[in-house]
Design a protein around this motif. Structure first.
Motif, PDB file in Angstrom:
ATOM      1  N   SER A   1       0.785  -1.233   0.000  1.00 51.78           N
ATOM      2  CA  SER A   1       0.000   0.000   0.000  1.00 51.78           C
ATOM      3  C   SER A   1       0.821   1.289   0.000  1.00 51.78           C
ATOM      4  CB  SER A   1      -0.928   0.008   1.217  1.00 51.78           C
ATOM      5  OG  SER A   1      -0.153  -0.022   2.403  1.00 51.78           O
ATOM      6  N   CYS A   2       2.156   1.184   0.075  1.00 57.79           N
ATOM      7  CA  CYS A   2       2.928   2.422   0.214  1.00 57.79           C
ATOM      8  C   CYS A   2       4.344   2.255  -0.329  1.00 57.79           C
ATOM      9  CB  CYS A   2       2.985   2.824   1.689  1.00 57.79           C
ATOM     10  SG  CYS A   2       3.881   1.639   2.721  1.00 57.79           S
ATOM     11  N   GLY A   3       5.092   3.331  -0.249  1.00 55.98           N
ATOM     12  CA  GLY A   3       6.470   3.322  -0.713  1.00 55.98           C
ATOM     13  C   GLY A   3       7.345   2.321   0.021  1.00 55.98           C
ATOM     14  N   HIS A   4       7.073   2.116   1.297  1.00 54.50           N
ATOM     15  CA  HIS A   4       7.841   1.129   2.058  1.00 54.50           C
ATOM     16  C   HIS A   4       7.642  -0.255   1.457  1.00 54.50           C
ATOM     17  CE1 HIS A   4       8.270  -2.020   5.131  1.00 54.50           C
ATOM     18  NE2 HIS A   4       9.372  -1.346   5.420  1.00 54.50           N
TER      19      HIS A   4
ATOM     20  N   VAL B   1       9.909  -4.975  -1.247  1.00 57.47           N
ATOM     21  CA  VAL B   1       9.824  -6.010  -2.277  1.00 57.47           C
ATOM     22  C   VAL B   1      10.988  -5.876  -3.261  1.00 57.47           C
ATOM     23  CG1 VAL B   1       8.452  -6.773  -4.260  1.00 57.47           C
ATOM     24  CG2 VAL B   1       7.333  -6.361  -2.066  1.00 57.47           C
ATOM     25  N   THR B   2      11.255  -4.669  -3.692  1.00 57.01           N
ATOM     26  CA  THR B   2      12.345  -4.434  -4.639  1.00 57.01           C
ATOM     27  C   THR B   2      13.680  -4.864  -4.050  1.00 57.01           C
ATOM     28  OG1 THR B   2      11.139  -2.591  -5.642  1.00 57.01           O
ATOM     29  CG2 THR B   2      13.522  -2.670  -6.016  1.00 57.01           C
ATOM     30  N   GLU B   3      13.956  -4.475  -2.823  1.00 51.51           N
ATOM     31  CA  GLU B   3      15.231  -4.826  -2.188  1.00 51.51           C
ATOM     32  C   GLU B   3      15.352  -6.329  -1.946  1.00 51.51           C
ATOM     33  OE1 GLU B   3      15.682  -2.276   1.226  1.00 51.51           O
ATOM     34  OE2 GLU B   3      15.982  -0.510  -0.042  1.00 51.51           O
TER      35      GLU B   3
ATOM     36  N   LYS C   1      20.829  -7.441 -10.578  1.00 48.44           N
ATOM     37  CA  LYS C   1      20.521  -6.890 -11.897  1.00 48.44           C
ATOM     38  C   LYS C   1      19.022  -6.927 -12.213  1.00 48.44           C
ATOM     39  CE  LYS C   1      25.018  -7.958 -13.845  1.00 48.44           C
ATOM     40  NZ  LYS C   1      25.744  -8.607 -14.930  1.00 48.44           N
ATOM     41  N   ALA C   2      18.218  -7.439 -11.313  1.00 48.89           N
ATOM     42  CA  ALA C   2      16.781  -7.551 -11.564  1.00 48.89           C
ATOM     43  C   ALA C   2      16.166  -6.176 -11.787  1.00 48.89           C
ATOM     44  CB  ALA C   2      16.094  -8.237 -10.388  1.00 48.89           C
ATOM     45  N   GLU C   3      15.240  -6.133 -12.724  1.00 49.13           N
ATOM     46  CA  GLU C   3      14.444  -4.930 -12.949  1.00 49.13           C
ATOM     47  C   GLU C   3      13.085  -5.198 -12.319  1.00 49.13           C
ATOM     48  OE1 GLU C   3      14.379  -3.705 -17.047  1.00 49.13           O
ATOM     49  OE2 GLU C   3      16.506  -4.158 -17.271  1.00 49.13           O
ATOM     50  N   VAL C   4      12.749  -4.421 -11.288  1.00 46.85           N
ATOM     51  CA  VAL C   4      11.519  -4.652 -10.530  1.00 46.85           C
ATOM     52  C   VAL C   4      10.610  -3.447 -10.668  1.00 46.85           C
ATOM     53  CG1 VAL C   4      10.567  -5.176  -8.251  1.00 46.85           C
ATOM     54  CG2 VAL C   4      12.835  -6.054  -8.881  1.00 46.85           C
ATOM     55  N   ALA C   5       9.343  -3.706 -10.965  1.00 44.06           N
ATOM     56  CA  ALA C   5       8.339  -2.641 -11.049  1.00 44.06           C
ATOM     57  C   ALA C   5       7.135  -3.065 -10.215  1.00 44.06           C
ATOM     58  CB  ALA C   5       7.918  -2.417 -12.494  1.00 44.06           C
ATOM     59  N   VAL C   6       6.793  -2.230  -9.252  1.00 45.58           N
ATOM     60  CA  VAL C   6       5.651  -2.500  -8.379  1.00 45.58           C
ATOM     61  C   VAL C   6       4.552  -1.501  -8.724  1.00 45.58           C
ATOM     62  CG1 VAL C   6       4.835  -2.612  -6.001  1.00 45.58           C
ATOM     63  CG2 VAL C   6       7.169  -3.347  -6.550  1.00 45.58           C
TER      64      VAL C   6
ATOM     65  N   GLU D   1       8.042 -13.627   1.895  1.00 47.55           N
ATOM     66  CA  GLU D   1       8.898 -13.457   3.075  1.00 47.55           C
ATOM     67  C   GLU D   1       8.856 -12.029   3.604  1.00 47.55           C
ATOM     68  OE1 GLU D   1      12.808 -14.853   2.003  1.00 47.55           O
ATOM     69  OE2 GLU D   1      12.074 -16.883   1.630  1.00 47.55           O
ATOM     70  N   GLU D   2       8.510 -11.086   2.756  1.00 44.88           N
ATOM     71  CA  GLU D   2       8.378  -9.688   3.187  1.00 44.88           C
ATOM     72  C   GLU D   2       7.010  -9.422   3.831  1.00 44.88           C
ATOM     73  OE1 GLU D   2      10.784  -7.320   3.327  1.00 44.88           O
ATOM     74  OE2 GLU D   2      12.057  -9.007   2.765  1.00 44.88           O
ATOM     75  N   GLY D   3       6.142 -10.433   3.851  1.00 42.80           N
ATOM     76  CA  GLY D   3       4.856 -10.306   4.544  1.00 42.80           C
ATOM     77  C   GLY D   3       3.663 -10.056   3.646  1.00 42.80           C
TER      78      GLY D   3
END
Length: 67
Positions: free
Chosen positions: A13-16, A21-23, A31-36, A60-62
């Motif tokens: 729901s937010c920037g966190h 997820v990205t981290e 090298k992964a390209e991640v887009a949320v 794992e991030e919940g």
């Protein structure tokens, strides 16, 4: 080999959430390209990791991976 995986995820729901997820994914594939997309509830990752591993890292991030 890089593949693009798109996961449907609940609970973001937010920037966190985006950062967590990205981290998590980049910790295993720098090298992964991640887009949320918070509005759509999706995570798209172009990565060498298998889809199941990407889903596990998100979980794992919940967050709940539903598709």
């Amino acid at each position: 080999m890089t593949e693009t995986h798109t996961l449907t995820v609940q609970g973001m729901s937010c920037g966190h959430c985006v950062r967590a997820v990205t981290e998590a994914i980049r910790a295993e594939d720098p090298k992964a390209e991640v887009a949320v997309d918070l509005a759509a509830g999706t995570v798209r990752a172009a990565t060498g990791l298998p889809r199941a591993r990407v889903a596990a890292l998100v979980a794992e991030e919940g967050y709940t991976v539903t598709g």
